[in-house]
Motif scaffolding. Structure first.
Motif, PDB file in Angstrom:
ATOM      1  N   THR A  96       0.834  -1.203   0.000  1.00 44.54           N
ATOM      2  CA  THR A  96       0.000   0.000   0.000  1.00 44.54           C
ATOM      3  C   THR A  96       0.869   1.253   0.000  1.00 44.54           C
ATOM      4  OG1 THR A  96      -1.712  -1.192   1.209  1.00 44.54           O
ATOM      5  CG2 THR A  96      -1.840   1.203   1.235  1.00 44.54           C
ATOM      6  N   VAL A  97       1.942   1.233   0.802  1.00 45.17           N
ATOM      7  CA  VAL A  97       2.844   2.388   0.858  1.00 45.17           C
ATOM      8  C   VAL A  97       3.532   2.588  -0.491  1.00 45.17           C
ATOM      9  CG1 VAL A  97       4.996   3.209   1.900  1.00 45.17           C
ATOM     10  CG2 VAL A  97       3.177   2.357   3.346  1.00 45.17           C
ATOM     11  N   ALA A  98       3.958   1.498  -1.118  1.00 42.87           N
ATOM     12  CA  ALA A  98       4.608   1.602  -2.424  1.00 42.87           C
ATOM     13  C   ALA A  98       3.643   2.192  -3.460  1.00 42.87           C
ATOM     14  CB  ALA A  98       5.110   0.242  -2.878  1.00 42.87           C
ATOM     15  N   ALA A  99       2.390   1.727  -3.427  1.00 38.74           N
ATOM     16  CA  ALA A  99       1.389   2.258  -4.366  1.00 38.74           C
ATOM     17  C   ALA A  99       1.144   3.734  -4.088  1.00 38.74           C
ATOM     18  CB  ALA A  99       0.088   1.471  -4.262  1.00 38.74           C
ATOM     19  N   ALA A 100       1.036   4.088  -2.808  1.00 42.60           N
ATOM     20  CA  ALA A 100       0.807   5.492  -2.458  1.00 42.60           C
ATOM     21  C   ALA A 100       2.014   6.339  -2.844  1.00 42.60           C
ATOM     22  CB  ALA A 100       0.534   5.620  -0.965  1.00 42.60           C
ATOM     23  N   GLU A 106       3.915  10.559  -8.944  1.00 43.63           N
ATOM     24  CA  GLU A 106       3.274  11.041 -10.166  1.00 43.63           C
ATOM     25  C   GLU A 106       2.661  12.423  -9.946  1.00 43.63           C
ATOM     26  OE1 GLU A 106       0.421   8.153 -11.474  1.00 43.63           O
ATOM     27  OE2 GLU A 106       1.946   6.599 -11.738  1.00 43.63           O
ATOM     28  N   LYS A 107       1.969  12.584  -8.824  1.00 45.88           N
ATOM     29  CA  LYS A 107       1.352  13.888  -8.533  1.00 45.88           C
ATOM     30  C   LYS A 107       2.417  14.959  -8.346  1.00 45.88           C
ATOM     31  CE  LYS A 107      -2.995  12.345  -6.513  1.00 45.88           C
ATOM     32  NZ  LYS A 107      -3.862  12.358  -5.308  1.00 45.88           N
ATOM     33  N   ALA A 113       5.851  20.029 -12.887  1.00 46.11           N
ATOM     34  CA  ALA A 113       5.710  20.505 -14.266  1.00 46.11           C
ATOM     35  C   ALA A 113       4.781  21.713 -14.319  1.00 46.11           C
ATOM     36  CB  ALA A 113       5.176  19.382 -15.155  1.00 46.11           C
ATOM     37  N   SER A 114       3.685  21.634 -13.583  1.00 48.18           N
ATOM     38  CA  SER A 114       2.732  22.746 -13.545  1.00 48.18           C
ATOM     39  C   SER A 114       3.373  23.978 -12.934  1.00 48.18           C
ATOM     40  CB  SER A 114       1.495  22.331 -12.756  1.00 48.18           C
ATOM     41  OG  SER A 114       0.622  23.415 -12.585  1.00 48.18           O
TER      42      SER A 114
END
Length: 161
Positions: A96-100, A106-107, A113-114
């Protein structure tokens, strides 16, 4: 006292022997066997009770050992189950931590970039505003509007340095 007269002494001894024999055979011969049987029965009962108690103690000790072994085995099984549950929970939490973390990465990349794009736009606007402000100031001071390319180059140099 008549019992101390020698004439009465021998008959008294005879009667004493007769009564002693009656009491001895009447009480001792009849009562002692019953008393002996009672004592023997009591001794047999006590020894039987002791042997029964020893057997019961042996059985209780065996049950206690079996119970202790069962408790130890249950503790061992519980420890194993707890260790397995901890391992599964740790793996699940790590997943779960790896996925988060990947979602956050990514965010963060999108946000960077923004932010870079917004910074670039802001710098362009600031340069534009600075160019216009510098041109207005020079025009007010000198009365002539300077060349737009010259003012833009000076503003870029000022912001770059």
């Amino acid at each position: 006292m008549p019992q101390f007269h020698l004439d009465n002494f021998v008959p008294q001894l005879v009667w004493l022997a007769i009564f002693f024999a009656i009491l001895y055979f009447g009480i001792v011969r009849l009562t002692l066997p019953k008393l002996g049987r009672t004592l023997d029965a009591r001794e047999d009962r006590i020894s039987g009770d002791l042997s029964t108690a020893e057997r019961a103690k042996g059985e209780a000790d065996a049950l206690s050992a079996t119970y202790a072994a069962g408790i130890d085995e249950a503790h061992k099984t519980a420890r194993t189950a707890i260790a397995e549950a901890k391992a599964r929970a740790t793996a699940s939490v790590e997943k779960t931590v790896a996925a988060a973390n990947s979602v956050l990465a990514e965010k963060a990349a999108v946000a960077d970039a923004s932010l870079s794009a917004a910074r670039s736009r802001a710098m362009i606007e600031i340069e534009s505003v600075a160019t216009d402000a510098a041109a207005d100031i020079v025009e007010r001071l000198t009365g002539r509007r300077p060349d737009a390319a010259l003012v833009a180059g000076a503003a870029k140099t000022a912001f770059a340095g």
